[in-house]
Design a protein around this motif. Sequence first.
Motif, PDB file in Angstrom:
ATOM      1  N   ASN A   1       0.732  -1.151   0.071  1.00 46.64           N
ATOM      2  CA  ASN A   1      -0.043  -0.071  -0.131  1.00 46.64           C
ATOM      3  C   ASN A   1       0.914   1.321   0.008  1.00 46.64           C
ATOM      4  O   ASN A   1       1.341   1.659   0.993  1.00 46.64           O
ATOM      5  CB  ASN A   1      -0.964   0.031   1.324  1.00 46.64           C
ATOM      6  CG  ASN A   1      -1.941  -1.161   1.122  1.00 46.64           C
ATOM      7  OD1 ASN A   1      -2.538  -1.423  -0.098  1.00 46.64           O
ATOM      8  ND2 ASN A   1      -2.320  -1.584   2.118  1.00 46.64           N
ATOM      9  N   ARG A   2       1.050   1.748  -1.116  1.00 45.02           N
ATOM     10  CA  ARG A   2       1.928   3.012  -1.316  1.00 45.02           C
ATOM     11  C   ARG A   2       1.266   4.039  -1.055  1.00 45.02           C
ATOM     12  O   ARG A   2      -0.071   4.365  -1.702  1.00 45.02           O
ATOM     13  CB  ARG A   2       2.566   3.207  -2.620  1.00 45.02           C
ATOM     14  CG  ARG A   2       3.489   4.035  -2.938  1.00 45.02           C
ATOM     15  CD  ARG A   2       3.955   4.071  -4.381  1.00 45.02           C
ATOM     16  NE  ARG A   2       3.366   3.530  -5.590  1.00 45.02           N
ATOM     17  CZ  ARG A   2       2.539   4.239  -6.279  1.00 45.02           C
ATOM     18  NH1 ARG A   2       2.373   5.510  -6.161  1.00 45.02           N
ATOM     19  NH2 ARG A   2       1.729   3.710  -7.088  1.00 45.02           N
ATOM     20  N   ILE A   3       1.817   5.183  -0.358  1.00 41.67           N
ATOM     21  CA  ILE A   3       1.181   6.343  -0.053  1.00 41.67           C
ATOM     22  C   ILE A   3       1.531   7.186  -1.013  1.00 41.67           C
ATOM     23  O   ILE A   3       2.606   7.372  -1.688  1.00 41.67           O
ATOM     24  CB  ILE A   3       1.735   7.044   1.157  1.00 41.67           C
ATOM     25  CG1 ILE A   3       1.451   6.115   2.384  1.00 41.67           C
ATOM     26  CG2 ILE A   3       0.993   8.384   1.553  1.00 41.67           C
ATOM     27  CD1 ILE A   3       1.769   6.520   3.810  1.00 41.67           C
ATOM     28  N   ASP A   4       0.370   8.110  -1.925  1.00 43.62           N
ATOM     29  CA  ASP A   4       0.575   8.729  -2.872  1.00 43.62           C
ATOM     30  C   ASP A   4       1.248  10.084  -2.339  1.00 43.62           C
ATOM     31  O   ASP A   4       0.454  10.991  -1.618  1.00 43.62           O
ATOM     32  CB  ASP A   4      -0.735   9.049  -3.700  1.00 43.62           C
ATOM     33  CG  ASP A   4      -0.344   9.863  -4.885  1.00 43.62           C
ATOM     34  OD1 ASP A   4       0.606  10.150  -5.350  1.00 43.62           O
ATOM     35  OD2 ASP A   4      -1.486  10.017  -5.544  1.00 43.62           O
ATOM     36  N   ILE A   5       2.258  10.486  -2.627  1.00 45.96           N
ATOM     37  CA  ILE A   5       2.904  11.947  -2.317  1.00 45.96           C
ATOM     38  C   ILE A   5       3.144  12.891  -3.465  1.00 45.96           C
ATOM     39  O   ILE A   5       3.663  13.761  -3.443  1.00 45.96           O
ATOM     40  CB  ILE A   5       4.369  11.743  -1.414  1.00 45.96           C
ATOM     41  CG1 ILE A   5       5.243  11.041  -2.569  1.00 45.96           C
ATOM     42  CG2 ILE A   5       4.073  10.768  -0.321  1.00 45.96           C
ATOM     43  CD1 ILE A   5       6.798  11.102  -2.102  1.00 45.96           C
ATOM     44  N   THR A   6       2.289  12.596  -4.502  1.00 47.81           N
ATOM     45  CA  THR A   6       2.313  13.676  -5.793  1.00 47.81           C
ATOM     46  C   THR A   6       1.981  14.880  -5.206  1.00 47.81           C
ATOM     47  O   THR A   6       1.064  15.117  -4.630  1.00 47.81           O
ATOM     48  CB  THR A   6       1.396  13.062  -6.925  1.00 47.81           C
ATOM     49  OG1 THR A   6       1.875  11.491  -7.046  1.00 47.81           O
ATOM     50  CG2 THR A   6       1.613  13.730  -8.082  1.00 47.81           C
TER      51      THR A   6
END
Length: 144
Positions: free
Chosen positions: A4-9
């Motif tokens: 589960n990657r956290i979106d830091i865009t």
Amino acid sequence: MSHNRIDITGEKFGKLKAISFTPGTKDKPGRWLCQCDCGKTTFATAGALRAGQRTSCGCSKSDATSKHIAKDAVDGTRRSALKSKLHVRNTSGVKGVTYLKDRKKWVAYIGFQNKTKKLGYFKDKDDAIAARKKAEQELHEPYR
């Protein structure tokens, strides 16, 4: 196994803004393409960004180094370099004097105004040391 990657865009980390994610491989973690305030792009892991280990593309370090050098320099000569330690490969015990096995001679050199000046090749170590000491007196002494 699912991650589960956290979106830091779009998030900023110092001078870096996260633009897009590049998935990793089994041997290499995924990395974020980041835009630096200076205009350059660089890759960094999310962990390094969040931990504050990566805050620029490297331009901040270059700026700090340039400021230090400018503050320490007089006429292009860094005063702190005049007092620096012997190079690890120094064979003479005297800064700016080393033995060249292939030539079977001693060489003397000195750094001044961001350039290395060769003072000559010598059969005798003491002659090389004397040449180096003379050059130090002429070139370095006014800056100490």
